[in-house]
Scaffold this motif. Sequence first.
Motif, short mmCIF file in Angstrom:
data_model
loop_
_atom_site.label_atom_id
_atom_site.label_comp_id
_atom_site.label_asym_id
_atom_site.label_seq_id
_atom_site.Cartn_x
_atom_site.Cartn_y
_atom_site.Cartn_z
N ALA B 21 -7.18 30.29 -48.35
CA ALA B 21 -7.54 29.49 -47.17
C ALA B 21 -7.12 28.04 -47.34
N ILE B 22 -6.42 27.52 -46.34
CA ILE B 22 -6.12 26.09 -46.31
C ILE B 22 -7.03 25.51 -45.22
N ASP B 23 -8.13 24.97 -45.67
CA ASP B 23 -9.27 24.69 -44.82
C ASP B 23 -9.19 23.30 -44.18
N ARG B 24 -8.15 23.04 -43.39
CA ARG B 24 -8.05 21.77 -42.66
C ARG B 24 -7.09 21.93 -41.48
N LEU B 78 -2.38 33.96 -45.69
CA LEU B 78 -2.85 32.58 -45.69
C LEU B 78 -3.65 32.35 -44.42
N ILE B 79 -4.86 31.84 -44.59
CA ILE B 79 -5.72 31.58 -43.43
C ILE B 79 -5.83 30.07 -43.26
N LEU B 97 6.97 29.79 -48.23
CA LEU B 97 5.74 30.60 -48.22
C LEU B 97 6.06 32.06 -48.52
N VAL B 98 7.12 32.56 -47.86
CA VAL B 98 7.53 33.95 -48.07
C VAL B 98 7.93 34.16 -49.54
N ASP B 99 8.68 33.21 -50.08
CA ASP B 99 9.13 33.34 -51.47
C ASP B 99 7.98 33.23 -52.47
N ASN B 100 6.84 32.71 -52.01
CA ASN B 100 5.63 32.69 -52.84
C ASN B 100 4.74 33.90 -52.55
N GLY B 101 5.28 34.85 -51.79
CA GLY B 101 4.56 36.11 -51.61
C GLY B 101 3.79 36.25 -50.31
N VAL B 104 1.68 37.05 -44.14
CA VAL B 104 0.84 36.93 -42.94
C VAL B 104 0.14 35.58 -42.93
N PHE B 105 0.16 34.92 -41.76
CA PHE B 105 -0.55 33.66 -41.57
C PHE B 105 -1.53 33.84 -40.44
N ILE B 106 -2.77 33.46 -40.67
CA ILE B 106 -3.80 33.64 -39.64
C ILE B 106 -4.41 32.27 -39.33
N ALA B 107 -4.35 31.87 -38.08
CA ALA B 107 -4.88 30.56 -37.67
C ALA B 107 -5.21 30.60 -36.18
#
Lengths: 477, 208
Positions: B21-24, B78-79, B97-101, B104-107
Amino acid sequence: MAMSAAATDGTGPATMFEKIWRRHVVVDRPDGYTLLYVDRHLLHDGSYNAFKRLEAAGMKVRRPDRAFATPDHYMPTNTRDKSAIVDPNHRRMVVGLAANAAATGVTIFDIGDSRQGIVHVVGPEQGITLPGITLVCGDSHTSTHGALGCLAFGVGSSEVTHVLATQSLWQRKPKAMRVTIDGALGFGITGKDVILAIIARIGAGGGTGHVLEYDGSGIRQLSIEGRLTLCNMSIEGGGRAGMIAPDDTTYEYIAGRPYAPKGEAWDRAMAFWRTLPSDDGATFDREVTLSGPEIAPMVTWGTSPEDAAPVTDSIPDPALAADAARRDGQARALAYMGLEPGTPISEIPVDRVFIGSCTNSRIEDLRMAAQVAKGRKAQIPSWIVPGSGLIKEQAEAEGLDQIFKDAGFEWRDAGCSMCVGMNGEIGKPGERIASTSNRNFVGRQGKGVRTHLVSPAMAAAAAVTGHFTDVRHMLKA
Amino acid sequence: MSGSETTKLIPFDRLTATAVAIDRPNVDTDQIIPARYLALPREEQVSHLFHDLRYRDDGAPREGFPLNEPTAAGAQILIAERNFACGSSREHAVTVLVDNGFRVFIAPSFGDIFNNNCFQNGALPIRLPEERIREMLDHLARRPDARITVDLDAQTVTGPDNWTQSFEIDSFRKQCLLTGSDDISLTLRHEPDIAAYERRAEAHADWL
């Protein structure tokens, strides 16, 4: 024969966006996706990967006559010598663009050609940007071009390859939002102040999924330069694109530019362009209105363009924020910016000034900054980076360069420079910069650098006083 | 036209993985990958994901940043909060992001250009209501090792307590992801339509 923009429509009043969209439909799929034709495509030195991908796939540029390139992001602005680019990766980008243009037949305004400059300055300046067209570029600030009444938006690198190969793009039709500036703007208020006030109102994601059309008496009074600034930052409000209906101001600006129509073609184009403005009674998915006379010179205080306030205000107190998320966000922004709640914005000292970028590097921007700088002295390091070689030449012909030099400003060559710092032109950690660019993101102008977005006049006022100053008093003086 | 067989993307259908989670709100693409790394070859960009948020000036991992937690290893989801990946059009924000695995991005909302760029790289951006994101973030704070299942065909996100949330996606984008087909190969099938459009348009606007 010029076809009426709404000729294919039988269903009543349409927005300008709708008219331009319909005119460019190649294929409409039943699932809501449209293959949209791209009239003009702009490329820059960050387009390296897009060309590489095209070549790797063994594909050709479909319409090199519709593509125009100029290096801007990676070229230093203190030299016009490509071999002087120290970083080999940067040099590869700049040299690579010229090689790609030569290999594919794309027109290039290269280093050494006075037409070179920031891609979003060059397009309108050369008459490549015209009303009623679709225009894309692999850069988010492509929204700039909508100021001339076209549909222009930024795309990613894969989509650049797609446009090179097919001259079209798969798009889902965005929604339309109208932002009305009601009433005349006050003395000394610029397009930059208007757009910062709009973003402060709608939020950095407020326009997501929408094309923004700006209208109202406060917009009509703006010059093309002011309109370009306004549309440029549509993306900072989340907008897919920004646009302003063409009017006589637009036509006067376009007439005679190298790639604009001439003679009878001009008349045919004009007949079409006059059909573009949104029809009376056209409906928008969203409407926002701001009062023109209430807009003051704006300064951003945080790390999102939505964190903007009039120069007459003070730094907000996170404790008074509407909710916990906003409180935490504001507190984090103020910690990064090194600011205390309640500090009057006009008391904040500034370490450096940057006047330039696709937002504010045009001749009118330089004239306004020069008006403030004239007879005064910069108190801090201050750069002027013209948007193109032609603007630089024009400013020199008008003696603006001498005004800046006499005032202790540094007069540089055209490029993106310190707006994004890709060419290595960045601030020092902790430095506070009054910048006419478009993004005050964390680290945007260098790691730890604190960016405050302002108009060119406000930036020049900060340069000669060493702190934020309400430039209206200086312009009157 | 030669080259109609362009690079196929890795198809996406179903994924069960842990999440970070990137909480911002308003995380811009300059944060995802700072501009100074964009001229590097793609393989050298991998280690610079969220560089300035993730590492201190001396290069040591910044304590408390979600990607530095041991539970972040292996995460593929990643949320984030509203307006994730706004700002610059840099496609590197998706590829790093893809190269780090991450697939899916959820926001609650995404920057429009990032959203489009995801589909060009076989990644799935999912918009969910803010309240649902809040619940997921709260849950993740308690159980960072929780596994989440994303089913593209069914258009559902399923959490460890078997709560399920459906999501919307354009059927066009869905099909492209499921089959791993890229836009260009699809478009080249419309070559006659493009040529016909050009003949029509150039008769009407001969000044371009």
